[in-house]
Design an enzyme around this catalytic site. Structure first.
Site, PDB file in Angstrom:
ATOM      1  N   CYS A  50       1.089  -1.342   0.229  1.00  0.00           N
ATOM      2  CA  CYS A  50       0.191  -0.335   0.201  1.00  0.00           C
ATOM      3  C   CYS A  50       0.614   1.768   0.000  1.00  0.00           C
ATOM      4  CB  CYS A  50      -0.675   0.301   1.461  1.00  0.00           C
ATOM      5  SG  CYS A  50       0.063  -0.071   2.886  1.00  0.00           S
ATOM      6  N   CYS A  53       4.976   1.766   4.078  1.00  0.00           N
ATOM      7  CA  CYS A  53       6.328   1.842   4.162  1.00  0.00           C
ATOM      8  C   CYS A  53       6.948   2.800   3.954  1.00  0.00           C
ATOM      9  CB  CYS A  53       7.063   0.869   4.051  1.00  0.00           C
ATOM     10  SG  CYS A  53       5.939  -1.233   4.047  1.00  0.00           S
ATOM     11  N   CYS A 153       4.428  -7.708   4.278  1.00  0.00           N
ATOM     12  CA  CYS A 153       4.128  -7.995   3.376  1.00  0.00           C
ATOM     13  C   CYS A 153       6.001  -8.306   2.432  1.00  0.00           C
ATOM     14  CB  CYS A 153       3.691  -6.932   1.874  1.00  0.00           C
ATOM     15  SG  CYS A 153       2.690  -5.753   2.355  1.00  0.00           S
ATOM     16  N   CYS A 192       3.000  -3.131  10.070  1.00  0.00           N
ATOM     17  CA  CYS A 192       2.781  -2.748   8.919  1.00  0.00           C
ATOM     18  C   CYS A 192       2.546  -1.816   9.285  1.00  0.00           C
ATOM     19  CB  CYS A 192       1.635  -3.758   9.006  1.00  0.00           C
ATOM     20  SG  CYS A 192       1.024  -3.317   7.056  1.00  0.00           S
ATOM     21  N   HIS A 234       4.647  -7.606  25.205  1.00  0.00           N
ATOM     22  CA  HIS A 234       3.969  -8.479  26.536  1.00  0.00           C
ATOM     23  C   HIS A 234       4.632  -7.871  27.638  1.00  0.00           C
ATOM     24  CE1 HIS A 234       0.583 -10.264  29.054  1.00  0.00           C
ATOM     25  NE2 HIS A 234       1.967 -10.703  29.142  1.00  0.00           N
ATOM     26  N   CYS A 237       5.173  -4.232  28.511  1.00  0.00           N
ATOM     27  CA  CYS A 237       4.052  -3.363  28.658  1.00  0.00           C
ATOM     28  C   CYS A 237       4.373  -2.869  29.925  1.00  0.00           C
ATOM     29  CB  CYS A 237       3.351  -4.533  28.037  1.00  0.00           C
ATOM     30  SG  CYS A 237       1.694  -2.788  28.170  1.00  0.00           S
ATOM     31  N   CYS A 258      -5.398  -3.197  31.227  1.00  0.00           N
ATOM     32  CA  CYS A 258      -4.320  -4.321  30.935  1.00  0.00           C
ATOM     33  C   CYS A 258      -5.656  -4.383  29.739  1.00  0.00           C
ATOM     34  CB  CYS A 258      -4.172  -5.411  30.984  1.00  0.00           C
ATOM     35  SG  CYS A 258      -3.747  -6.611  29.927  1.00  0.00           S
ATOM     36  N   CYS A 264      -5.324  -6.900  22.476  1.00  0.00           N
ATOM     37  CA  CYS A 264      -4.766  -7.219  22.528  1.00  0.00           C
ATOM     38  C   CYS A 264      -3.735  -8.242  21.699  1.00  0.00           C
ATOM     39  CB  CYS A 264      -4.047  -5.987  23.425  1.00  0.00           C
ATOM     40  SG  CYS A 264      -1.955  -5.871  23.713  1.00  0.00           S
ATOM     41  N   CYS A 273       8.628  -1.549  19.913  1.00  0.00           N
ATOM     42  CA  CYS A 273       7.577   0.047  20.318  1.00  0.00           C
ATOM     43  C   CYS A 273       7.092   0.467  21.539  1.00  0.00           C
ATOM     44  CB  CYS A 273       6.337  -1.032  19.363  1.00  0.00           C
ATOM     45  SG  CYS A 273       6.250  -1.342  17.739  1.00  0.00           S
ATOM     46  N   CYS A 285       0.414   2.363  19.600  1.00  0.00           N
ATOM     47  CA  CYS A 285      -0.289   1.784  19.480  1.00  0.00           C
ATOM     48  C   CYS A 285      -1.453   1.336  20.892  1.00  0.00           C
ATOM     49  CB  CYS A 285      -0.756   0.267  19.152  1.00  0.00           C
ATOM     50  SG  CYS A 285       0.246   0.285  17.295  1.00  0.00           S
ATOM     51  N   CYS A 291      -2.318  -3.558  20.359  1.00  0.00           N
ATOM     52  CA  CYS A 291      -1.014  -3.884  20.057  1.00  0.00           C
ATOM     53  C   CYS A 291      -1.794  -5.451  18.846  1.00  0.00           C
ATOM     54  CB  CYS A 291      -0.218  -4.445  20.524  1.00  0.00           C
ATOM     55  SG  CYS A 291       1.158  -5.710  19.272  1.00  0.00           S
ATOM     56  N   CYS A 294       1.420  -6.372  14.564  1.00  0.00           N
ATOM     57  CA  CYS A 294       1.995  -6.560  12.943  1.00  0.00           C
ATOM     58  C   CYS A 294       3.009  -6.695  12.106  1.00  0.00           C
ATOM     59  CB  CYS A 294       1.350  -4.905  12.436  1.00  0.00           C
ATOM     60  SG  CYS A 294       3.176  -3.865  12.791  1.00  0.00           S
TER      61      CYS A 294
HETATM   62  S1  SF4 Z   1      -1.455  -4.404  27.027  1.00  0.00           S
HETATM   63 FE1  SF4 Z   1      -1.433  -6.454  25.999  1.00  0.00          FE
HETATM   64  S2  SF4 Z   1       1.173  -6.272  26.068  1.00  0.00           S
HETATM   65 FE2  SF4 Z   1       0.308  -4.599  28.006  1.00  0.00          FE
HETATM   66  S3  SF4 Z   1       0.127  -6.572  29.418  1.00  0.00           S
HETATM   67 FE3  SF4 Z   1      -1.787  -6.160  28.213  1.00  0.00          FE
HETATM   68  S4  SF4 Z   1      -1.806  -7.992  26.854  1.00  0.00           S
HETATM   69 FE4  SF4 Z   1       0.209  -7.197  27.344  1.00  0.00          FE
HETATM   70  S1  SF4 Z   2       3.371  -4.248   5.407  1.00  0.00           S
HETATM   71 FE1  SF4 Z   2       1.452  -2.887   5.629  1.00  0.00          FE
HETATM   72  S2  SF4 Z   2       2.482  -0.929   5.059  1.00  0.00           S
HETATM   73 FE2  SF4 Z   2       3.895  -1.576   4.540  1.00  0.00          FE
HETATM   74  S3  SF4 Z   2       3.319  -1.900   2.257  1.00  0.00           S
HETATM   75 FE3  SF4 Z   2       2.125  -4.126   3.542  1.00  0.00          FE
HETATM   76  S4  SF4 Z   2       0.111  -3.368   4.066  1.00  0.00           S
HETATM   77 FE4  SF4 Z   2       1.119  -1.385   3.720  1.00  0.00          FE
END
Ligand code: SF4
Ligand code: SF4
Length: 310
Positions: A50, A53, A153, A192, A234, A237, A258, A264, A273, A285, A291, A294
């Site tokens: 898409c 990236c 991808c 992604c 996790h 987190c 949570c 999640c 992240c 996210c 989350c 991805c």
């Molecule tokens: S929000 Fe998601 S990553 Fe964070 S503790 Fe809960 S399940 Fe785990």
């Molecule tokens: S990995 Fe995700 S953001 Fe990157 S080209 Fe593919 S669909 Fe688009």
């Protein structure tokens, strides 16, 4: 003088304060990139994707995008952002691939369709014949020093390879393996889209390697640099104690609990992240949503439905 390993690791594994967009313009980083780009230029191809990236990469450097494209990153070919087009652009790409044979980095965004002899993704024309992504990726993959699969991808097939995959979409490593290039080094930078630091950091590591100033980045069993993908979301987190105490949100309005019950996938996702954060370090996210895993090979099918516990 380029970055030494200590400086590079500091750059890439920094916390929110230590690694922001401005770090890209750190003079030492620019110098390392300029040196690397001269010796090992980059050709960027786009298959089934898409363009998210590319957008993520470009967002990393706003507002000095001109400097980055013309001076810092020195992309020799990029279908979406290059100024030239048609025969002139393709000729330049082939010239670079020839001149730097065995020395340039091939960056591939998007999956590669294998059905219908690759005609689901035509990326150009030469001597009156269509050039398919499948053929071009193979031709350049053979000549490259290494290939970086940018985004989920390209790394694992991602959304194009999800349920109902009519085009035979596949990730670069699998595609190379099925076509006699199993030995070619492919580094996966999934996501992604991927975080801009992951893309730029991997390129920096690759250039350090090409310049003889650093080792190849360490990769995990899914082909990802452990520098960026070595930690579980996790386990790191800020809501982990809520998870352990069974304080689980029922709705997105429960901002202090949570998010496991509302979908999640952090327990099954490996990326940094949580400390790198997104949008220039503003958020990530889990702060506002969940989350969706991805960066993982099974995305999106194995992570679906996104908003249900699983
Ligand atoms: S929000 Fe998601 S990553 Fe964070 S503790 Fe809960 S399940 Fe785990
Ligand atoms: S990995 Fe995700 S953001 Fe990157 S080209 Fe593919 S669909 Fe688009």
């Amino acid at each position: 003088m380029g970055l030494n390993r200590r400086e590079f690791v500091k750059l890439c594994s920094g916390t929110v304060a230590g690694l922001g967009i401005s770090q890209v313009f750190n003079p030492k980083v620019i110098q390392a990139m300029e040196e690397g780009a001269k010796k090992a230029p980059v050709i960027w191809l786009q298959g089934q994707g898409c363009t998210g990236c590319s957008v993520s990469l470009l967002n990393s450097v706003h507002p000095k995008i001109k400097d980055v494209l013309l001076k810092v990153i020195s992309l020799e070919y990029h279908p979406t952002v290059m100024a030239s087009e048609g025969d002139m652009a393709l000729e330049h790409m082939y010239e670079v691939a020839e001149k730097f044979q065995g020395k340039f980095f091939l960056l591939i965004e998007g999956a590669i369709p294998t059905k219908a002899d690759g005609r689901y993704c035509v990326v150009g024309e030469k001597d009156g014949h269509e050039i398919t992504m499948k053929d071009l990726a193979l031709e350049l993959g053979k000549k490259s020093l290494a290939t970086v699969a940018v985004g989920t991808c390209a790394a694992y097939g991602g959304i194009p390879a999800g349920e109902g995959n009519l085009t035979g979409a596949t990730g670069v490593k699998d595609f190379f393996a099925a076509n006699g290039l199993a030995d070619k080094l492919v580094v996966n930078v999934p996501g992604c889209p991927p975080h801009p630091d992951w893309m730029i950091g991997t390129l920096l590591a690759a250039w350090q390697y090409a310049l003889g100033k650093g080792p190849l980045p360490e990769l995990d069993s899914d082909g990802r640099p452990t520098l960026f993908f070595g930690e579980n979301i996790h386990e790191n987190c800020p809501f982990l104690d809520k998870f352990d105490n069974d304080e689980l949100a029922d709705t997105f309005m429960d901002k202090d609990k949570c998010r496991y019950q509302i979908g999640c996938k952090g327990p099954n996702a490996y990326a940094d992240c949580y400390k790198r954060r997104w949008n220039g370090g503003v958020n990530w996210c889990i702060e506002n949503a969940v989350c969706i895993g991805c960066v993982e090979p099974g995305f999106p099918d194995d992570m679906s439905p996104f908003y249900e516990e699983g």
